[in-house]
Design an enzyme around this catalytic site. Structure first.
Site, mmCIF file in Angstrom:
data_model
loop_
_atom_site.group_PDB
_atom_site.id
_atom_site.type_symbol
_atom_site.label_atom_id
_atom_site.label_comp_id
_atom_site.label_asym_id
_atom_site.label_seq_id
_atom_site.Cartn_x
_atom_site.Cartn_y
_atom_site.Cartn_z
ATOM 1 N N ASP A 138 0.830 -1.199 0.000
ATOM 2 C CA ASP A 138 0.000 0.000 0.000
ATOM 3 C C ASP A 138 0.870 1.256 0.000
ATOM 4 O OD1 ASP A 138 -2.448 -1.195 -0.105
ATOM 5 O OD2 ASP A 138 -2.816 -1.133 2.045
ATOM 6 N N ARG A 188 -2.029 -0.871 -8.431
ATOM 7 C CA ARG A 188 -3.372 -0.516 -7.969
ATOM 8 C C ARG A 188 -3.470 1.007 -7.965
ATOM 9 N NH1 ARG A 188 -3.424 -1.982 -2.427
ATOM 10 N NH2 ARG A 188 -4.175 -4.059 -2.932
#
Length: 311
Positions: A138, A188
């Site tokens: 992330d 992402r």
């Protein structure tokens, strides 16, 4: 008007007294359960099973960002290793993904933090690879981007499938996309959920949407594997058009949405043959995640406020 509350909500995420008040509200836990699978690894496994029944994959995140000691960072590694083992025991490794926050692995612990987080991430990636589980890293606030990208590149030298999240709101992302979306690199693309200065990020919602659309265009035209993380119907439609334009088959990109948000749309896309992945958070340290979800999307905050009204 609800969007105007975004910055105060992000500020609240870091205020211990507000956290204490929110946790003492009886309805909080029932509302949080819409967005967070639970506190135990078994809760996450149950959520993954339910999603699989609807043809939806999972990206599982063990929540834990407020790491101030090496002991806590080591506990973060152990939690992820436990999660990988639990997925294997449940027969759910194929297609499942574990997502890592480097802050939870010690990235912010002074001079040695970056090295500690990198070492721990490498151990997690090695364990995941042995079990056939994917791993993504992330992205956090803009001050951590350089170290995070360097860590992902180090992880990819051993395991090329390691993915990374990039935030459309950050001005630098236009340059980071081609760097990370090479040779099938999994990226992402998210809008972003941190309170960033205007010098580093777009702060107007329309500017963020346009930056996201530009990023999608670069991803679909490039050599990477696009992971389209959005609930915005316009951006979902744009991704489908770009996939057709660039002749990408449904297994050459995927949609990602948050656990508990637009579940009907997740099922619709999966039923139509597209790869869909739900981002499934779990763990006791859910407060920061929860407040950012409220802040980043007006519908989430409206839902929470309605739930607090007397019946």
């Amino acid at each position: 008007m609800v969007y105007a509350l975004r910055r105060p909500m992000l500020w609240a995420a870091d205020q211990p007294q507000i956290k204490k008040a929110l946790l003492s509200t009886p309805l909080t836990r029932s509302v949080v359960s819409r967005f967070v699978a639970g506190e135990r690894v078994s809760d996450a496994i149950d959520a993954v099973r339910r999603l699989r029944a609807d043809g939806i994959l999972a990206a599982i995140d063990h929540l834990g960002e407020d790491v101030t000691t090496e002991y806590q960072a080591l506990a973060g590694q152990e939690a992820n290793l436990e999660l990988i083992a639990a997925l294997a025991d449940a027969g759910l490794t194929d297609g499942s993904e574990v997502t890592l926050k480097l802050s939870a692995l010690g990235q912010g612990l002074g001079r040695s933090g970056a090295g500690l987080a990198r070492t721990q991430a490498l151990a997690i990636v090695e364990a995941a690879s042995r079990r056939g589980v994917l791993v993504s890293v992330d992205m956090e606030d803009h001050t951590t981007v350089d170290d995070t990208l360097t860590t992902v590149e180090a992880l990819r030298r051993q395991t090329p499938s390691v993915g990374v999240a990039l935030q459309a709101m950050l001005r630098r992302t236009a340059d980071d996309l081609p760097r990370m979306a090479t040779d099938g690199g999994r990226v992402r693309l998210v809008k972003g959920a941190y309170d960033e200065p205007e010098s580093a990020a777009y702060t107007d919602s329309g500017d963020v949407d346009r930056a996201y659309a530009r990023g999608l265009g670069r991803l679909f035209a490039g050599d990477g594997y696009p992971m389209v993380a959005t609930h915005d119907p316009a951006l979902v439609s744009l991704a489908l058009r770009l996939a057709e334009e660039h002749r990408r088959t449904p297994d050459e990109f995927e949609f990602q949405m948050l656990y508990g948000i637009r579940a009907d749309e997740q099922r619709r896309l999966a039923a139509a043959g597209y790869r869909v992945r739900a981002y499934v958070p779990y763990g006791v340290d859910w407060y920061g995640y929860f407040t950012r979800r409220l802040a980043e999307r007006p519908a989430n905050l409206a839902f929470f406020l309605r739930s607090l009204l007397p019946g």
